[in-house]
Write a protein that holds these residues in place. Structure first.
Motif, mmCIF file in Angstrom:
data_model
loop_
_atom_site.group_PDB
_atom_site.id
_atom_site.type_symbol
_atom_site.label_atom_id
_atom_site.label_comp_id
_atom_site.label_asym_id
_atom_site.label_seq_id
_atom_site.Cartn_x
_atom_site.Cartn_y
_atom_site.Cartn_z
ATOM 1 N N GLY A 57 27.013 5.981 -0.641
ATOM 2 C CA GLY A 57 27.420 6.493 0.659
ATOM 3 C C GLY A 57 27.655 7.977 0.648
ATOM 4 N N HIS A 58 28.480 8.474 -0.276
ATOM 5 C CA HIS A 58 28.700 9.899 -0.478
ATOM 6 C C HIS A 58 29.111 10.617 0.799
ATOM 7 C CE1 HIS A 58 27.193 8.830 -4.253
ATOM 8 N NE2 HIS A 58 25.944 9.199 -4.139
ATOM 9 N N GLY A 59 29.917 9.959 1.610
ATOM 10 C CA GLY A 59 30.506 10.647 2.737
ATOM 11 C C GLY A 59 29.657 10.679 3.986
ATOM 12 N N HIS A 60 28.454 10.199 3.937
ATOM 13 C CA HIS A 60 27.579 10.199 5.108
ATOM 14 C C HIS A 60 27.180 8.763 5.409
ATOM 15 C CE1 HIS A 60 24.411 11.979 7.795
ATOM 16 N NE2 HIS A 60 23.955 10.755 7.652
ATOM 17 N N VAL A 61 27.537 8.288 6.592
ATOM 18 C CA VAL A 61 27.157 6.940 7.002
ATOM 19 C C VAL A 61 26.242 7.064 8.215
ATOM 20 C CG1 VAL A 61 27.936 4.692 7.789
ATOM 21 C CG2 VAL A 61 29.313 5.985 6.140
ATOM 22 N N GLY A 62 24.982 6.739 8.019
ATOM 23 C CA GLY A 62 24.019 6.848 9.103
ATOM 24 C C GLY A 62 23.842 5.534 9.831
ATOM 25 N N ARG A 63 22.894 5.523 10.743
ATOM 26 C CA ARG A 63 22.631 4.335 11.540
ATOM 27 C C ARG A 63 21.392 3.593 11.068
ATOM 28 N NH1 ARG A 63 22.951 5.978 17.786
ATOM 29 N NH2 ARG A 63 22.843 3.694 17.921
ATOM 30 N N ARG A 64 20.613 4.209 10.207
ATOM 31 C CA ARG A 64 19.385 3.574 9.739
ATOM 32 C C ARG A 64 19.686 2.615 8.593
ATOM 33 N NH1 ARG A 64 15.500 8.391 8.327
ATOM 34 N NH2 ARG A 64 14.017 6.673 7.957
ATOM 35 N N ARG A 65 18.824 1.617 8.451
ATOM 36 C CA ARG A 65 18.947 0.641 7.374
ATOM 37 C C ARG A 65 17.566 0.404 6.779
ATOM 38 N NH1 ARG A 65 22.252 -4.500 9.525
ATOM 39 N NH2 ARG A 65 22.173 -4.971 7.291
ATOM 40 N N VAL A 66 17.537 -0.018 5.539
ATOM 41 C CA VAL A 66 16.272 -0.428 4.925
ATOM 42 C C VAL A 66 15.826 -1.723 5.585
ATOM 43 C CG1 VAL A 66 15.147 -1.181 2.802
ATOM 44 C CG2 VAL A 66 16.859 0.656 2.709
ATOM 45 N N PRO A 67 14.654 -1.762 6.178
ATOM 46 C CA PRO A 67 14.192 -3.014 6.780
ATOM 47 C C PRO A 67 14.147 -4.115 5.720
ATOM 48 C CG PRO A 67 12.810 -1.185 7.482
ATOM 49 C CD PRO A 67 13.698 -0.663 6.393
ATOM 50 N N PRO A 68 14.734 -5.272 6.001
ATOM 51 C CA PRO A 68 14.781 -6.327 4.969
ATOM 52 C C PRO A 68 13.412 -6.746 4.478
ATOM 53 C CG PRO A 68 15.493 -7.157 7.120
ATOM 54 C CD PRO A 68 15.431 -5.674 7.230
ATOM 55 N N GLY A 69 12.398 -6.642 5.325
ATOM 56 C CA GLY A 69 11.052 -7.020 4.910
ATOM 57 C C GLY A 69 10.419 -6.069 3.921
ATOM 58 N N LEU A 70 11.056 -4.920 3.696
ATOM 59 C CA LEU A 70 10.519 -3.934 2.759
ATOM 60 C C LEU A 70 11.236 -3.960 1.413
ATOM 61 C CD1 LEU A 70 9.942 -0.796 5.043
ATOM 62 C CD2 LEU A 70 8.485 -2.806 4.683
ATOM 63 N N ILE A 71 12.174 -4.874 1.243
ATOM 64 C CA ILE A 71 12.923 -4.967 -0.016
ATOM 65 C C ILE A 71 12.171 -5.865 -1.002
ATOM 66 C CG2 ILE A 71 15.073 -5.726 -1.082
ATOM 67 C CD1 ILE A 71 16.484 -5.130 1.560
ATOM 68 N N SER A 72 12.057 -5.396 -2.231
ATOM 69 C CA SER A 72 11.366 -6.139 -3.278
ATOM 70 C C SER A 72 12.164 -6.002 -4.571
ATOM 71 C CB SER A 72 9.938 -5.583 -3.454
ATOM 72 O OG SER A 72 9.220 -6.297 -4.442
ATOM 73 N N ILE A 73 11.692 -6.640 -5.617
ATOM 74 C CA ILE A 73 12.308 -6.498 -6.936
ATOM 75 C C ILE A 73 11.210 -6.500 -7.985
ATOM 76 C CG2 ILE A 73 12.703 -8.993 -7.173
ATOM 77 C CD1 ILE A 73 15.259 -8.258 -8.799
ATOM 78 N N GLN A 74 11.320 -5.605 -8.948
ATOM 79 C CA GLN A 74 10.411 -5.572 -10.091
ATOM 80 C C GLN A 74 10.837 -6.658 -11.072
ATOM 81 O OE1 GLN A 74 8.204 -5.513 -13.032
ATOM 82 N NE2 GLN A 74 7.505 -3.968 -11.547
ATOM 83 N N LEU A 75 9.923 -7.546 -11.403
ATOM 84 C CA LEU A 75 10.271 -8.696 -12.232
ATOM 85 C C LEU A 75 10.646 -8.311 -13.656
ATOM 86 C CD1 LEU A 75 7.823 -11.513 -11.068
ATOM 87 C CD2 LEU A 75 10.165 -11.016 -10.337
ATOM 88 N N TRP A 76 10.362 -7.088 -14.062
ATOM 89 C CA TRP A 76 10.862 -6.605 -15.354
ATOM 90 C C TRP A 76 12.377 -6.727 -15.418
ATOM 91 C CZ3 TRP A 76 9.230 -5.205 -20.062
ATOM 92 C CH2 TRP A 76 10.036 -4.368 -20.839
ATOM 93 N N THR A 77 13.037 -6.567 -14.273
ATOM 94 C CA THR A 77 14.499 -6.653 -14.212
ATOM 95 C C THR A 77 15.006 -8.001 -14.698
ATOM 96 O OG1 THR A 77 14.498 -5.135 -12.324
ATOM 97 C CG2 THR A 77 16.488 -6.462 -12.649
ATOM 98 N N VAL A 78 14.284 -9.054 -14.389
ATOM 99 C CA VAL A 78 14.736 -10.408 -14.723
ATOM 100 C C VAL A 78 13.910 -11.017 -15.847
ATOM 101 C CG1 VAL A 78 15.733 -10.862 -12.448
ATOM 102 C CG2 VAL A 78 13.312 -11.358 -12.836
ATOM 103 N N ARG A 79 13.333 -10.170 -16.692
ATOM 104 C CA ARG A 79 12.427 -10.656 -17.735
ATOM 105 C C ARG A 79 13.106 -11.639 -18.686
ATOM 106 N NH1 ARG A 79 14.265 -5.771 -18.554
ATOM 107 N NH2 ARG A 79 15.074 -5.094 -20.582
ATOM 108 N N ASP A 80 14.399 -11.414 -19.004
ATOM 109 C CA ASP A 80 15.081 -12.325 -19.921
ATOM 110 C C ASP A 80 15.197 -13.719 -19.313
ATOM 111 O OD1 ASP A 80 15.320 -10.301 -21.767
ATOM 112 O OD2 ASP A 80 17.400 -9.828 -21.286
ATOM 113 N N ALA A 81 15.451 -13.780 -18.014
ATOM 114 C CA ALA A 81 15.532 -15.078 -17.333
ATOM 115 C C ALA A 81 14.153 -15.722 -17.210
ATOM 116 C CB ALA A 81 16.165 -14.907 -15.950
ATOM 117 N N LEU A 82 13.127 -14.908 -17.002
ATOM 118 C CA LEU A 82 11.774 -15.444 -16.897
ATOM 119 C C LEU A 82 11.334 -16.062 -18.212
ATOM 120 C CD1 LEU A 82 9.952 -12.546 -14.992
ATOM 121 C CD2 LEU A 82 10.901 -14.629 -14.005
ATOM 122 N N ASN A 83 11.638 -15.357 -19.314
ATOM 123 C CA ASN A 83 11.170 -15.780 -20.631
ATOM 124 C C ASN A 83 12.087 -16.794 -21.307
ATOM 125 O OD1 ASN A 83 8.683 -14.188 -21.257
ATOM 126 N ND2 ASN A 83 10.027 -12.473 -20.803
#
Length: 325
Positions: A57-83
């Motif tokens: 946040g750092h002191g600035h709160v805007g009105r825009r948001r990340v559209p939920p349809g544009l959120i993803s995750i790199q599966l490298w993050t969960v590689r231990d769970a995958l393997n």
């Protein structure tokens, strides 16, 4: 195009090298990190806008948001769970329950071919819109890579990692990527490159860096950039060019590149030691960056999850859904 680059070997090396790069970054920051963090937090006049400082946040709160349809995750993050436990299928179902509409593939298809994986992902309402793939060794390997991406319904394919202290290597890789990108474009795919920190810190001679060579040689009509925000921030700090304003350095990287920045890797950074952090628990002002440049995918990633991969995935999705900028 001069084939012969072993893309799969590079990907295998990157599994080890990314941890090595992280350890090197943390070690390098041991001498300067605390002072850097203090200088960064105390910086009174950021060059590129308000709101620099530790914490979300750092002191600035805007009105825009990340559209939920544009959120993803790199599966490298969960590689231990995958393997390991709970395994690939259960982990992907968990990501779907969290709310992720899409993933960026890595580490292969886990016993399925592309068509089988597409059917599984469709069944849990997740799309594989992007993937990390090395430069292909042969024209046949390139065509197979493209066919798989089309079968999976991807929009993007991204080269995840290259490393050399030789400028000619970077020029050769850029030439190869331009050829691959042209083939990908004919199949309706966008072809990109994902950065680490070393593209900004290696001196190839005369003060030129790999990033300088890549952005000069990659065809902006064909190749886009997937900016890893953590690594760009880290590269700015380690090179000295972004010590007092790492977000400003990252924005300069985005603005100055001839290539379009279409994807972000969104992962945070602990101020104290430079390690990766779960989103919202570190020092990077993502809102400031997002305000200045929007992309088509905001991809959660953390190579070193703070608790468990599943927890990191949940924290990351929640952070991006709730962020105001």
């Amino acid at each position: 195009m001069c084939y012969g680059y072993d893309g799969m070997a590079a990907l295998r090396r990157s599994v080890l090298d990314r941890r090595g790069l992280l350890r090197g970054s943390v070690a390098a920051m041991a001498g300067v990190g605390l002072a850097t963090a203090g200088a960064t937090a105390a910086s009174a006049g950021p060059k590129h806008g308000p709101g620099h400082g530790p914490g979300p946040g750092h002191g600035h709160v805007g009105r825009r948001r990340v559209p939920p349809g544009l959120i993803s995750i790199q599966l490298w993050t969960v590689r231990d769970a995958l393997n390991g436990e709970p395994g690939y299928d259960a982990t992907l179902r968990h990501l779907a329950r969290i709310g992720y509409p899409k993933v960026e593939l890595a580490l292969g298809y886990f016993g399925r071919n592309a068509a089988q994986l597409r059917r599984f992902l469709d069944s849990i309402c997740i799309k594989a819109t992007s993937s990390h793939d090395g430069i292909s060794e042969t024209p046949a390997a390139l065509q197979e890579k493209i066919r798989n991406a089309v079968t999976l319904g991807q929009k993007f394919m991204v080269v995840p990692y290259l490393y050399s202290a030789n400028a000619d290597d970077w020029k050769r890789w850029a030439e190869q990527m331009n050829v691959e990108a042209a083939a990908a474009a004919r199949a309706g795919l966008r072809y990109g490159y994902h950065n680490h920190a070393h593209e900004f810190t290696i001196d190839l001679g005369g003060g030129r860096t790999p990033w300088d060579v890549l952005t000069e040689e990659l065809d902006p009509r064909l190749v886009h950039l997937e900016i890893d925000i953590y690594w760009a921030v880290t590269g700015g700090i380690e090179s000295g060019a972004g010590v007092t304003d790492p977000e400003g350095f990252t924005l300069d990287v985005i603005r100055s590149a001839p290539q379009r920045v279409l994807q972000y890797h969104v992962k945070d950074r602990h101020a104290a030691d430079g390690d990766m952090a779960d989103l919202g628990t570190g020092m990077i002002d993502f809102a400031r960056i997002f305000r200045k440049h929007s992309v088509l995918e905001y991809i959660v990633e953390n190579d070193t999850p703070d608790v468990t991969p599943q927890h990191t995935a949940e924290v990351g999705y929640r952070y991006l859904r709730n962020l105001r900028y």
